[in-house]
Each structure stands twice: as C-alpha cells, then as structure tokens.
Design a protein around this motif. Structure first.
Motif, mmCIF file in Angstrom:
data_model
loop_
_atom_site.group_PDB
_atom_site.id
_atom_site.type_symbol
_atom_site.label_atom_id
_atom_site.label_comp_id
_atom_site.label_asym_id
_atom_site.label_seq_id
_atom_site.Cartn_x
_atom_site.Cartn_y
_atom_site.Cartn_z
ATOM 1 N N LEU A 1 0.941 -1.223 0.150
ATOM 2 C CA LEU A 1 0.215 -0.174 -0.031
ATOM 3 C C LEU A 1 0.888 1.435 -0.038
ATOM 4 C CD1 LEU A 1 -2.861 1.577 0.319
ATOM 5 C CD2 LEU A 1 -2.360 1.252 2.976
ATOM 6 N N ILE A 2 0.505 2.215 -0.757
ATOM 7 C CA ILE A 2 1.160 3.495 -0.923
ATOM 8 C C ILE A 2 0.478 4.784 -0.296
ATOM 9 C CG2 ILE A 2 2.392 5.049 -2.524
ATOM 10 C CD1 ILE A 2 3.452 2.329 -2.465
ATOM 11 N N VAL A 3 0.916 5.307 0.742
ATOM 12 C CA VAL A 3 0.257 6.308 1.349
ATOM 13 C C VAL A 3 0.785 7.589 1.032
ATOM 14 C CG1 VAL A 3 -0.661 7.368 3.745
ATOM 15 C CG2 VAL A 3 -0.487 4.623 3.324
ATOM 16 N N TYR A 4 0.297 8.536 0.631
ATOM 17 C CA TYR A 4 0.686 9.892 0.376
ATOM 18 C C TYR A 4 -0.006 11.150 1.039
ATOM 19 C CZ TYR A 4 -2.545 11.309 -3.179
ATOM 20 O OH TYR A 4 -3.697 11.558 -3.807
ATOM 21 N N THR A 5 0.682 12.254 0.998
ATOM 22 C CA THR A 5 0.206 13.470 1.748
ATOM 23 C C THR A 5 -0.094 14.236 0.695
ATOM 24 O OG1 THR A 5 0.648 15.384 3.126
ATOM 25 C CG2 THR A 5 2.389 14.263 2.206
ATOM 26 N N PRO A 6 -1.320 15.246 0.519
ATOM 27 C CA PRO A 6 -1.569 15.976 -0.534
ATOM 28 C C PRO A 6 -0.437 16.932 -0.637
ATOM 29 C CG PRO A 6 -3.404 15.694 0.823
ATOM 30 C CD PRO A 6 -2.357 15.065 1.386
ATOM 31 N N ALA A 7 0.527 17.325 0.167
ATOM 32 C CA ALA A 7 1.435 18.277 0.148
ATOM 33 C C ALA A 7 2.397 17.856 -0.876
ATOM 34 C CB ALA A 7 2.105 18.628 1.275
ATOM 35 N N VAL A 8 2.356 16.760 -1.364
ATOM 36 C CA VAL A 8 3.361 16.091 -2.322
ATOM 37 C C VAL A 8 3.245 16.816 -3.560
ATOM 38 C CG1 VAL A 8 4.516 13.900 -3.299
ATOM 39 C CG2 VAL A 8 3.932 13.989 -0.961
ATOM 40 N N PRO A 9 4.399 17.230 -4.510
ATOM 41 C CA PRO A 9 3.986 17.934 -5.801
ATOM 42 C C PRO A 9 3.748 16.879 -6.530
ATOM 43 C CG PRO A 9 6.233 17.710 -5.216
ATOM 44 C CD PRO A 9 5.794 17.358 -4.000
ATOM 45 N N LYS A 10 2.940 17.124 -7.605
ATOM 46 C CA LYS A 10 2.348 16.490 -8.670
ATOM 47 C C LYS A 10 3.498 15.809 -9.430
ATOM 48 C CE LYS A 10 -2.171 17.344 -8.332
ATOM 49 N NZ LYS A 10 -2.192 18.198 -7.022
ATOM 50 N N ASN A 11 4.669 16.258 -9.655
ATOM 51 C CA ASN A 11 5.506 15.612 -10.527
ATOM 52 C C ASN A 11 6.713 14.828 -9.532
ATOM 53 O OD1 ASN A 11 6.911 17.724 -8.950
ATOM 54 N ND2 ASN A 11 8.077 18.568 -10.569
ATOM 55 N N HIS A 12 6.114 14.414 -8.367
ATOM 56 C CA HIS A 12 7.074 13.484 -7.547
ATOM 57 C C HIS A 12 7.264 12.040 -8.473
ATOM 58 C CE1 HIS A 12 8.316 10.971 -4.092
ATOM 59 N NE2 HIS A 12 8.679 12.307 -3.478
ATOM 60 N N VAL A 13 8.556 11.626 -8.439
ATOM 61 C CA VAL A 13 8.889 10.470 -9.311
ATOM 62 C C VAL A 13 8.313 9.306 -8.730
ATOM 63 C CG1 VAL A 13 10.988 9.259 -10.119
ATOM 64 C CG2 VAL A 13 10.997 11.715 -10.146
ATOM 65 N N GLN A 14 8.482 9.232 -7.509
ATOM 66 C CA GLN A 14 8.162 7.903 -6.935
ATOM 67 C C GLN A 14 6.434 7.844 -7.027
ATOM 68 O OE1 GLN A 14 9.563 7.450 -2.839
ATOM 69 N NE2 GLN A 14 11.760 6.958 -3.533
ATOM 70 N N LEU A 15 5.893 8.839 -6.694
ATOM 71 C CA LEU A 15 4.382 8.688 -6.486
ATOM 72 C C LEU A 15 3.948 8.325 -7.801
ATOM 73 C CD1 LEU A 15 1.821 9.036 -5.172
ATOM 74 C CD2 LEU A 15 1.833 11.785 -5.703
ATOM 75 N N ASN A 16 4.328 9.014 -8.965
ATOM 76 C CA ASN A 16 4.117 8.783 -10.493
ATOM 77 C C ASN A 16 4.391 7.317 -10.661
ATOM 78 O OD1 ASN A 16 2.613 11.273 -11.592
ATOM 79 N ND2 ASN A 16 4.550 11.895 -10.592
ATOM 80 N N TYR A 17 5.352 6.680 -10.146
ATOM 81 C CA TYR A 17 5.673 5.355 -10.728
ATOM 82 C C TYR A 17 4.534 4.505 -10.045
ATOM 83 C CZ TYR A 17 8.105 0.803 -10.290
ATOM 84 O OH TYR A 17 8.229 -0.533 -10.232
ATOM 85 N N PHE A 18 4.370 4.883 -8.788
ATOM 86 C CA PHE A 18 3.245 3.832 -8.244
ATOM 87 C C PHE A 18 1.999 3.958 -8.821
ATOM 88 C CE2 PHE A 18 6.084 4.274 -4.368
ATOM 89 C CZ PHE A 18 6.495 2.692 -4.464
ATOM 90 N N LEU A 19 1.540 5.148 -9.118
ATOM 91 C CA LEU A 19 0.425 5.574 -9.757
ATOM 92 C C LEU A 19 0.174 4.791 -11.139
ATOM 93 C CD1 LEU A 19 -0.082 9.469 -9.065
ATOM 94 C CD2 LEU A 19 -1.663 7.514 -8.122
ATOM 95 N N ASP A 20 1.375 4.718 -11.920
ATOM 96 C CA ASP A 20 1.493 4.081 -13.226
ATOM 97 C C ASP A 20 1.635 2.666 -13.169
ATOM 98 O OD1 ASP A 20 1.061 6.698 -14.137
ATOM 99 O OD2 ASP A 20 3.326 6.929 -14.503
ATOM 100 N N ASN A 21 1.659 1.981 -11.960
ATOM 101 C CA ASN A 21 1.949 0.459 -12.148
ATOM 102 C C ASN A 21 1.041 -0.294 -11.187
ATOM 103 O OD1 ASN A 21 4.751 -0.193 -13.660
ATOM 104 N ND2 ASN A 21 5.086 1.919 -12.555
ATOM 105 N N THR A 22 -0.213 0.079 -11.066
ATOM 106 C CA THR A 22 -1.345 -0.601 -10.631
ATOM 107 C C THR A 22 -1.143 -0.779 -9.123
ATOM 108 O OG1 THR A 22 -0.711 -2.835 -10.946
ATOM 109 C CG2 THR A 22 -1.870 -1.823 -12.850
ATOM 110 N N PHE A 23 -0.456 -0.140 -8.407
ATOM 111 C CA PHE A 23 -0.316 0.215 -6.923
ATOM 112 C C PHE A 23 -1.583 0.394 -6.399
ATOM 113 C CE2 PHE A 23 3.973 -0.747 -7.886
ATOM 114 C CZ PHE A 23 4.480 -1.253 -6.812
ATOM 115 N N LYS A 24 -1.747 0.117 -5.043
ATOM 116 C CA LYS A 24 -2.882 0.692 -4.350
ATOM 117 C C LYS A 24 -2.279 1.906 -3.594
ATOM 118 C CE LYS A 24 -4.556 -3.828 -2.982
ATOM 119 N NZ LYS A 24 -3.309 -4.551 -3.377
#
Length: 450
Positions: free
Chosen positions: A74-97
């Motif tokens: 499970l990936i948990v993020y805070t809304p304060a993280v910028p939209k271009n965050h590399v790790q966040l986008n990797y998880f979003l693009d690879n079917t992670f929860k």
C-alpha cells in the motif's frame, strides 16, 4: 480494502506529523514500513530508530524490493507532495494501491469507536488532551496526534483498538473520509483559502463533515458556531461550561457545568483561554463517553501539553522563553492573550516566521493586527513549504502594515542578537515553518546570557 492483506506500506512524505503517526502504528502492528521525505528531521530519525527505512532521494532506484509488489503493498501519500513526484507517479502508473493519508486513517478507524476532533485551530491540543484522558482512565485506544505529546514523547498513543482518537483535518477536505461516533468542532475561521477559495465554502465543508457522523453520533460545537450540537464554552450558558475560573501557580482551577450536574475543582496546567476551551470539550466528550468524574479530574491535572504549543523552553525570574506553532492570526491572538494573562507587566518580544505565501497574502491585515499587540516584533522571511513565491508577498510587505514602531526584519543568523538587544523578559518564537529548528539554539544562547 482489507488492511490484513497488506504486508508492506510505503509513505511518501513520511516525516510529516500526521504521516509519521500512521507509520508508527503500522510498524507496531507488524507491517514492513518505509518511506520518503525530502528532509532529515528529528521525526525521521525517530522512525529510523524504530526500524523504519527512510530515503531522502526521490528516485526509483532507492526503493527497497519489499515495496515493488503491487499485490501486497500500500502506498500512502500526503496532498502536500508535488504532482511531479517521481516515486508517486511510478506507483500510480504501475497498478499499486495508492491512498491519501486521510483515506488510510478512515480505514484504520472504521471498526473502532471513533472520536474525531475538527476545527481550524485547536485540533492537536484537543486531540492530545482527549487521548490522554481516555488513556489515563483505562480505555483501550489508539490516538493519532498532530504533534508530539509531552506525556508520551510521541504523536501516537497505542494502547488497544476499541477506541480511536483522531484529528479530522479540513485541509484538502481530508476529514470527509472519516465516519466518527463522536466529533467536535473547535473553530471555523477562514483558512486554507488556496483550497477553498472563500470562507463560505470552508463552512459548507464543515457542515458536510457533520453529516459523516454515524447514526446516533454526538456532535460537540463551540458555543456561537452556526451548527447544531452539544455546545461548550467558557463562563457562558453552553451545555458544558467552564465556571468559577481562577489561576493558581500558573494553572487554571475551574468547575465544569454539565447538562446534569457540576463537576468541581479541575486543574489544568496550560495557559490561555483557548487551551482551557480545548480542555473543556475533551472533558465533555469524555463525560459523554461515560468516564468517571474523579478519574478525569486526576487525568487532566497530569496533562503536560504538546511540543510547540505554548511550550516553556525557559522559565526563570530573569527570562521566560516560550515556543508556539501558531501560524494563523487567531492563533497568534490566542498566544498573546495567554502571555498577557500570565505576565501582564512584562515586556514581550515576538519572533514570527510567516507560513505560506498564500496564507500571508489572504490574511495580511489580520496578521498585522495580531502581531502589533506585542511590545516588539521580529519578522523572519516567509516559509514557503509547498508553495512557490507570490509576487509582492514578502515579509517586508507585511512589516509595513504592522502598526508598531518597534518592529524589524531579521534573519536566522541575526535574530538572537536582536532578541538579546530587546531586553524583554518574555521571548516568543511563533510559526509553523522551520523556526522550530532554531529553538534549541536560542535557548542555549539565552541561558548563557542569564
């Protein structure tokens, strides 16, 4: 989602006060926990000491293999993280929860009796008082705090799962993911206008939050707010009211009038009417939950506070140094009231670090009025946090609005010499940015001087 099927949890923004509390919770419950943050802090150090892995580089190569399986992670993020965050986008693009912090809090608390604390000010102190009262009275609970409790030296009280105590955060409408059994609203002053646009939209969202209460749930509202519920207030006609208030040795002694009786002789060690109000609603919720009067009197007297909420760093005959997280004009007014009540005849110098360009712009006139009340004002540059600069919005611009001749811009390098030169007995540091990291240096210098 069934959290029992999740073995690995990765937090993006793990050093945040709310995020780190949930990370501690999952680690204590046997999950593999790791995360990213942009800055090394005391909080990240404390997480590493618990065996939680923390990285400070935003790239995929830093990710431990534990967190690369989307079936068990499970990936948990805070809304304060910028939209271009590399790790966040990797998880979003690879079917992670991928869930927001508030959504995870909703999942954790949905099967417990949930007490939620909402409001633009007072959430952290009220939540920590409430968690402490319940814990001292033997309730099996988990409390997620938005600050470090002085009693537990942690932002998590972990003593069972029958009851959960949480901050219901209005930022990004996060609190709409909760379904509490009891909730309180401490205040609805305009804030986060970068999210809401105007104050009426913020109030509407608080109204939406009240509809998230479970059937037969109880809502507590500060007397005077435009909401229906069990009211509380100071020396008024509210359902729960603090009465016969006196100050003895820096502590409040007071009675609580309830709908049924009067409970006498509570002692509360935090200064300021705003803190007394926070204690009152925590007591009201505890009494409605069914906790005994005698135990609550003893529990409240042992409450020590939250770090950076009117925290005494030095308290001697020569100098008093207080540090506070206040970052909204109403919070600064509350700090001023508390200081004047406790030290009516002493000179007060306030060092303030504005937090966010948008908040400074939206409330500039109010900030100017609240800061002008102190005898001397030392103003640091605006702390940007998640924001880019706004043209024309600077500390110099704010300084020009403050109707007080004893004011100046300082840097972190020069502020200590200006504090010493002020000859003020009462020194305040105020703000939600990185001014907190300067407190130990100021304390050391002032102790050497006195």
């Amino acid at each position: 989602m069934n959290l029992n099927n999740i073995h690995n949890i990765y937090f993006i923004g793990i050093g945040g006060i709310g995020m780190s509390a949930i990370a501690r919770y999952f680690s204590a419950n046997g999950k593999q926990v790791g995360g990213y943050d942009k800055t090394k802090t005391d909080i990240t150090d404390s997480l590493v000491a618990l065996g939680i892995s923390v990285t400070f580089k935003d790239d995929i190569s830093n990710l431990d293999s534990h967190y690369l399986n989307p079936e068990t992670t499970l990936i948990v993020y805070t809304p304060a993280v910028p939209k271009n965050h590399v790790q966040l986008n990797y998880f979003l693009d690879n079917t992670f929860k991928v869930l927001k912090r508030s959504e995870v809090l909703g999942l954790i608390t949905e099967h417990s009796f949930c007490l939620a604390v909402a409001g633009t000010h007072g959430k952290t102190t009220t939540t920590s008082i409430l968690g402490h009262l319940l814990n001292e009275c033997g309730v099996k609970l988990t409390a997620f705090l938005g600050g470090i409790s002085e009693n537990y030296n942690s932002n998590l009280i972990l003593n069972g799962d029958k009851v959960s105590v949480v901050e219901a955060d209005e930022f990004d409408r996060s609190f709409l993911t909760l379904s509490p059994d009891m909730a309180c609203i401490t205040s609805m002053d305009a804030d986060h206008l970068d999210i809401y646009g105007d104050a009426s939209e913020l109030i509407k969202t608080f109204e939406d939050f009240t509809k998230k209460l479970k059937p037969n749930g109880k809502l507590f509202v500060k007397n005077g707010l435009p909401l229906n519920g069990i009211t509380y207030g100071i020396e008024d006609n509210a359902d729960y009211s603090a009465q016969n208030i006196t100050i003895k040795d820096g502590a409040y002694i007071f009675d609580v009038k309830t709908p049924k009786t009067v409970v006498k002789q509570f002692k509360f060690n935090l200064p300021g009417r705003h803190n007394l109000s926070n204690a009152l609603v925590a007591l009201a919720m505890s009494l409605e939950y069914g906790l005994p009067h005698g135990q609550l009197i003893k529990a409240l007297a042992s409450y020590k506070g939250v770090k950076r909420r009117f925290t005494y760093q030095i308290k001697t005959d020569d100098i008093v140094f207080i540090d506070d997280y206040a970052h909204h004009p109403e919070e600064i007014n509350a700090v001023h009231q508390a200081v004047r009540e406790m030290y009516p005849n002493d000179k007060v110098v306030a060092v303030f670090q504005p937090h966010l360009f948008s908040r400074t712009k939206d409330f500039a006139q109010d900030f100017a009025k609240s800061l002008a009340q102190f005898d001397q004002i030392l103003l640091l540059d605006i702390y940007p946090a998640r924001e880019l600069p706004i043209e024309g919005v600077t500390s110099d611009w704010l300084l020009g609005m403050i109707d007080n001749k004893n004011k100046k811009i300082v840097t972190k390098q020069t502020m200590i010499q200006h504090i010493k030169a002020s000859n003020a007995r009462i020194v305040l540091t105020i703000g939600a940015g990185d001014i907190g990291a300067e407190v130990s240096k100021i304390k050391k210098e002032l102790l050497n001087e006195s």
